[in-house]
Design a protein around this motif. Structure first.
Motif, short mmCIF file in Angstrom:
data_model
loop_
_atom_site.label_atom_id
_atom_site.label_comp_id
_atom_site.label_asym_id
_atom_site.label_seq_id
_atom_site.Cartn_x
_atom_site.Cartn_y
_atom_site.Cartn_z
N GLY A 104 25.05 46.34 38.75
CA GLY A 104 25.01 47.29 39.86
C GLY A 104 26.20 47.12 40.78
N ILE A 105 26.58 45.86 41.06
CA ILE A 105 27.74 45.58 41.90
C ILE A 105 29.01 46.13 41.26
N LYS A 106 29.07 46.08 39.93
CA LYS A 106 30.26 46.58 39.22
C LYS A 106 30.44 48.08 39.40
N TYR A 107 29.35 48.84 39.41
CA TYR A 107 29.46 50.29 39.37
C TYR A 107 29.32 50.99 40.72
N THR A 108 28.64 50.37 41.68
CA THR A 108 28.46 51.02 42.97
C THR A 108 29.05 50.15 44.07
N SER A 109 28.86 50.55 45.31
CA SER A 109 29.42 49.78 46.42
C SER A 109 28.64 48.48 46.64
N VAL A 110 29.27 47.54 47.28
CA VAL A 110 28.62 46.27 47.60
C VAL A 110 27.38 46.52 48.45
N LEU A 152 34.99 38.96 42.53
CA LEU A 152 36.22 38.16 42.45
C LEU A 152 36.26 37.20 41.28
N THR A 153 35.22 37.16 40.44
CA THR A 153 35.14 36.16 39.37
C THR A 153 36.11 36.40 38.22
N GLU A 154 36.57 37.64 38.04
CA GLU A 154 37.46 37.99 36.93
C GLU A 154 36.76 37.84 35.57
N THR A 155 35.43 37.87 35.57
CA THR A 155 34.66 37.82 34.33
C THR A 155 33.78 39.06 34.27
N GLY A 156 32.96 39.17 33.21
CA GLY A 156 31.97 40.21 33.16
C GLY A 156 30.82 39.91 34.10
N THR A 182 40.40 34.60 34.49
CA THR A 182 41.80 34.64 34.06
C THR A 182 42.74 33.85 34.96
N GLY A 183 42.29 33.40 36.09
CA GLY A 183 43.14 32.67 37.01
C GLY A 183 42.37 31.73 37.91
N SER A 184 43.11 31.01 38.75
CA SER A 184 42.49 30.02 39.63
C SER A 184 41.56 30.67 40.66
N SER A 185 41.90 31.88 41.12
CA SER A 185 41.04 32.54 42.10
C SER A 185 39.70 32.91 41.48
N GLY A 186 39.72 33.29 40.19
CA GLY A 186 38.47 33.60 39.51
C GLY A 186 37.59 32.37 39.35
N TRP A 187 38.22 31.24 38.98
CA TRP A 187 37.46 29.99 38.87
C TRP A 187 36.90 29.58 40.23
N LEU A 206 26.66 39.32 23.93
CA LEU A 206 26.19 40.54 23.26
C LEU A 206 26.85 41.79 23.83
N LEU A 207 27.14 41.78 25.11
CA LEU A 207 27.76 42.92 25.77
C LEU A 207 29.28 42.92 25.67
N GLY A 208 29.83 41.87 25.02
CA GLY A 208 31.27 41.80 24.82
C GLY A 208 32.07 41.58 26.09
N GLU A 209 31.50 40.87 27.04
CA GLU A 209 32.18 40.64 28.31
C GLU A 209 33.25 39.54 28.20
#
Length: 300
Positions: free
Chosen positions: A92-98, A37-41, A214-219, A206-209
């Protein structure tokens, strides 16, 4: 009579430490949800987790240990291992299930038990080794079971990254356990976070993340990660100063159960029959490990 009272007090302290450890593991079970839910890399999320934890850790350290001082060598090692742990796990969280990301990253008992046995001379009982096998078998059942629904980008890659996380998490566990012999939990947490924070930011750049939410929920998710880090990881570090390393590494296997339930609730990652059975087996291993690692009764 005095020895009986002392034994009773020791037992009560041990179970208090177990309760704190379970609490910390349950709190950490929230982290994969917040990472999504962070809206970041992924690495940037790890940076914000440590950054928002720093003020509270600094206050806690000054109140419990006085001036912040300088980091010890073991705190630096713990910080590097924790940065590697966060980086691999968040990807790992990004690519597979929680569930899979959390289960595979928590298969640390095998590594921790081996290291503690060889290097720390903490030889486990045979029944404890059986408990580890049961808990790990349950975790593998959860990972191998089919997840329906949700968003899975690249499960083999995500599973591989999450499994590698187990190595870094085990080394972090061992570093914290060793550091707790001479340092307080808050001081170790503070300096390991100081070390890990710039490593996470450099990795994200370095990974360009995307670095900023982008919003209040991410913060809000980033702030939540910081609070979770203090409450969850802090509780684990505190308890590890009072429990054998191998025992602590098995108890934190309650994390995948919490993560699996939240993944189903929030991201529609429903558990299959094999995963549900695996959760029960993993918890059974945790209970068996606690029973097997209880202190031996002393003759009167």
């Amino acid at each position: 009579m005095t020895e009986a009272v002392a034994a009773s007090e020791a037992g009560a302290q041990r179970w208090r430490a177990v309760a704190v450890l379970v609490f910390g593991a349950c709190v950490i079970g929230l982290s994969p949800i917040l990472v999504r839910l962070t809206e970041t890399g992924p690495a940037a999320g790890g940076f914000w987790r440590l950054a928002f934890a720093m003020p509270l850790l600094a206050i806690m350290t000054r109140r419990t240990s006085g001036p912040l001082g300088r980091p010890s060598r073991i705190a630096v090692i713990a910080g590097v291992m924790f940065a590697l742990d966060l980086g691999f796990w968040h990807y790992g969280i990004k690519y597979t299930s929680v569930t899979n990301a959390t289960v595979l990253s928590n298969l640390t008992p095998v590594v921790v038990t081996a290291f503690a046995w060889i290097f720390l001379k903490q030889r486990p009982r045979g029944l404890f080794l059986l408990a580890v096998a049961v808990a790990v078998a349950g975790a593998w059942m959860m990972a191998l079971g089919k997840t329906s629904g949700g968003r899975i980008l690249n499960q083999p890659l995500g599973d591989a990254l999450s499994a590698t996380t187990a190595l870094w998490y085990a080394l972090y566990f061992l570093a914290i356990s060793e550091g707790r012999k001479t340092e307080g939990a808050s001081r170790l947490m503070f300096w390991s976070s100081i070390v890990g924070m710039p490593l996470m930011l450099i990795s994200a750049l370095l990974l360009g993340e995307p670095i900023l939410p982008t919003g209040s929920s991410g913060w809000a998710a980033c702030v939540g990660l910081g609070l979770m880090h203090v409450a969850g990881q802090g509780s684990i570090a505190w308890a590890m100063g009072r429990l054998p390393t191998a025992t602590a590494s098995v108890v934190v296997l309650v994390q995948p159960v919490v993560a699996a339930w939240l993944g189903w609730l929030l991201f529609a990652e429903a558990l299959g029959p094999l995963q549900a059975a695996g959760a029960a087996v993993a918890l059974g291993g945790v209970v068996l490990a606690q029973w097997a690692s209880r202190p031996k009764a002393q003759p009167a």
